[in-house]
Design a protein around this motif. Structure first.
Motif, PDB file in Angstrom:
ATOM      1  N   SER A   9       0.837  -1.193   0.000  1.00 30.29           N
ATOM      2  CA  SER A   9       0.000   0.000   0.000  1.00 30.29           C
ATOM      3  C   SER A   9       0.879   1.252   0.000  1.00 30.29           C
ATOM      4  N   VAL A  11       0.060   3.960   1.177  1.00 29.96           N
ATOM      5  CA  VAL A  11      -0.155   4.550   2.501  1.00 29.96           C
ATOM      6  C   VAL A  11      -0.015   3.410   3.508  1.00 29.96           C
ATOM      7  N   ALA A  97      -5.587   3.673   4.766  1.00 28.80           N
ATOM      8  CA  ALA A  97      -5.570   5.090   5.108  1.00 28.80           C
ATOM      9  C   ALA A  97      -6.579   5.451   6.183  1.00 28.80           C
ATOM     10  N   THR A 240      -5.078  12.304   6.249  1.00 31.17           N
ATOM     11  CA  THR A 240      -3.723  11.829   5.973  1.00 31.17           C
ATOM     12  C   THR A 240      -3.114  12.671   4.861  1.00 31.17           C
ATOM     13  N   ARG A 241      -1.785  12.568   4.721  1.00 31.65           N
ATOM     14  CA  ARG A 241      -1.078  13.288   3.667  1.00 31.65           C
ATOM     15  C   ARG A 241      -0.078  12.355   3.000  1.00 31.65           C
ATOM     16  N   THR A 242       0.063  12.484   1.700  1.00 32.11           N
ATOM     17  CA  THR A 242       1.078  11.753   0.964  1.00 32.11           C
ATOM     18  C   THR A 242       2.450  12.338   1.265  1.00 32.11           C
ATOM     19  N   PRO A 248      -1.536   9.869  10.975  1.00 26.61           N
ATOM     20  CA  PRO A 248      -2.920  10.180  10.611  1.00 26.61           C
ATOM     21  C   PRO A 248      -3.651  10.827  11.785  1.00 26.61           C
ATOM     22  N   HIS A 310      -7.471  12.401   2.021  1.00 28.86           N
ATOM     23  CA  HIS A 310      -6.030  12.270   1.795  1.00 28.86           C
ATOM     24  C   HIS A 310      -5.567  13.426   0.915  1.00 28.86           C
TER      25      HIS A 310
END
Length: 417
Positions: A9, A11, A97, A240-242, A248, A310
């Motif tokens: 994944s 994430v 996520a 959440t952030r990439t 999170p 996200h």
């Protein structure tokens, strides 16, 4: 699991999460998650008859928080018309996520169990099944401890899923409870009619049960102090952030709250994935003009889904990130029907080709149409939604890739870095 495109994944599953205090479900977090602290804050769980419980959940319009937003009152009414019902609490967040059910296990386990106990008592069920995620050991530990603390004279049977995105799907959960592989199967009737051992099964995710628990403990008037007239109450959202090192965040948000108050201001053209891996891409300027409202968001083509928002990091290519997610989802199917076995890998390969500058967006769009509505579960539909919205919302990014001009960070294989 069955595809040659199986991938990690993009994430990772969170080990740590940040749970922010909220107005109802997440109020009073500093007291701790123990049964004693829970009873001190919320009081004893009253015995509620079936008619009263049906009226409560129907009057405030409780809907499932697992993604489909199905009316809980409809499920309850269907199960109530049949004999020997089964009550199932599903903590199996297959969505990497998402962390909202994890947050409840760590901070509010007894609110979840109160909702299930109230329903089991009303239905005359003698036991509750609690399904835990095999890959989230902290959730397992927290719920085992909470189960041991209970004093309801209600048997709690615990099941643990195998690892996988689809392991928490309702039919996959029924298969697990039945001693079969923890994978979705074709079902001709909903679980409320024929679920575990062919019996009517009231199966909902942890947040839904927490909402029922809140209603049982506080009543409809207290519940309605949050939200809107049409959509009373609150919901949990995972942010959440990439590419970010931050953990999170799980927020409790009253329905009707502007998104601009939930997420700190972003640049107008920042890409936002709403609903998780089966969700929809949109722009921040679009989302920030809306409210946290499942009804309004669905009408706008941006369903809240699993309650994940996200945000694409400025250094990460959102199109390459989507290709990573599509490859992961192709490898996470049950491998039991054509749309997943053949369709999802084909979609993932074509999307990777688009990222590499030599794919065909029109063919990719056709492929998503071929698998939609044809799977035994919603896995192909959700994956197709993700890809279709990427093609439209990220159209400028698609065009840039086809001309070799992506300005975001990619590795040598065209993956988000």
């Amino acid at each position: 699991m069955t595809s040659t495109l199986a991938a990690r994944s993009p994430v990772p599953l969170p080990d740590d999460i940040t749970v922010l205090p909220g107005p109802a479900l997440l109020a009073g977090l500093t007291r701790g998650p123990s049964l004693a602290a829970h009873r001190h804050q919320f009081g004893a769980l009253p015995w509620i008859g079936l008619d009263v419980l049906q009226d409560l959940v129907g009057r405030v319009g409780v809907r499932g928080r697992g993604g489909a937003a199905f009316p809980f009152a409809t499920k309850l009414e269907t199960v109530a018309r049949r004999r020997r019902p089964v009550v199932v609490v599903n903590f199996a967040e297959g969505e990497p996520a998402s962390a909202k059910d994890m947050a409840l296990a760590l901070t509010r386990p007894h609110l979840v169990l109160d909702g299930a106990v109230a329903a089991a008592r009303a239905l005359g069920a003698r036991e509750i099944h609690v399904v835990l995620p095999g890959e989230r050991v902290r959730v397992q530990a927290a719920m085992h401890l909470a189960s041991e603390e209970r004093d309801d004279r209600m048997r709690i049977r615990v099941h643990t899923t195998t690892h996988g995105f689809v392991s928490g799907q309702s039919r996959a959960v029924i298969e697990l409870m039945s001693g079969r592989p923890n994978l979705p199967v074709t079902a001709w009737e909903p679980e409320a009619l024929s679920g575990f051992a062919g019996r009517p099964t009231l199966l909902s995710n942890a947040e839904t049960w927490a909402q029922v628990g809140l209603l049982a403990l506080g009543g409809a008037s207290s519940y309605r102090r949050l939200g809107t007239q049409v959509e009373p109450g609150s919901t949990l959202v995972t942010l959440t952030r990439t590419g970010s090192a931050t953990t999170p965040e799980v927020h409790e948000v009253a329905f009707g709250t502007p998104w601009s108050e939930v997420i700190r201001p972003l640049a107008p053209r920042t890409e936002v994935l709403v609903g998780g891996f089966h969700g929809s891409w949109t722009r921040w300027e679009t989302l920030s003009s809306m409210r946290v409202s499942p009804t309004e968001m669905l009408a706008a083509g941006i369903p809240l889904g699993a309650g994940v928002v996200h945000v694409a990091d400025a250094a990460t290519c959102p199109l390459a990130f989507t290709a990573d997610v599509a490859a992961y989802l192709a490898g996470e199917s049950a491998g039991r029907c054509g749309p997943c076995v053949n369709g999802l890998p084909a979609i993932a390969r074509e999307l990777r080709a688009v990222v590499g500058g030599h794919g065909d967006p029109a063919r990719l769009s056709r492929l998503t149409g071929l698998v939609t509505g044809r799977g035994a579960c919603a896995h192909p539909d959700g994956t197709s939604r993700l890809v279709r919205t990427a093609l439209t919302t990220l159209a400028d990014e698609v065009e840039a890739h086809l001309h070799g001009r992506c300005g975001r960070a990619l590795d040598a294989d065209g993956r988000a870095s």
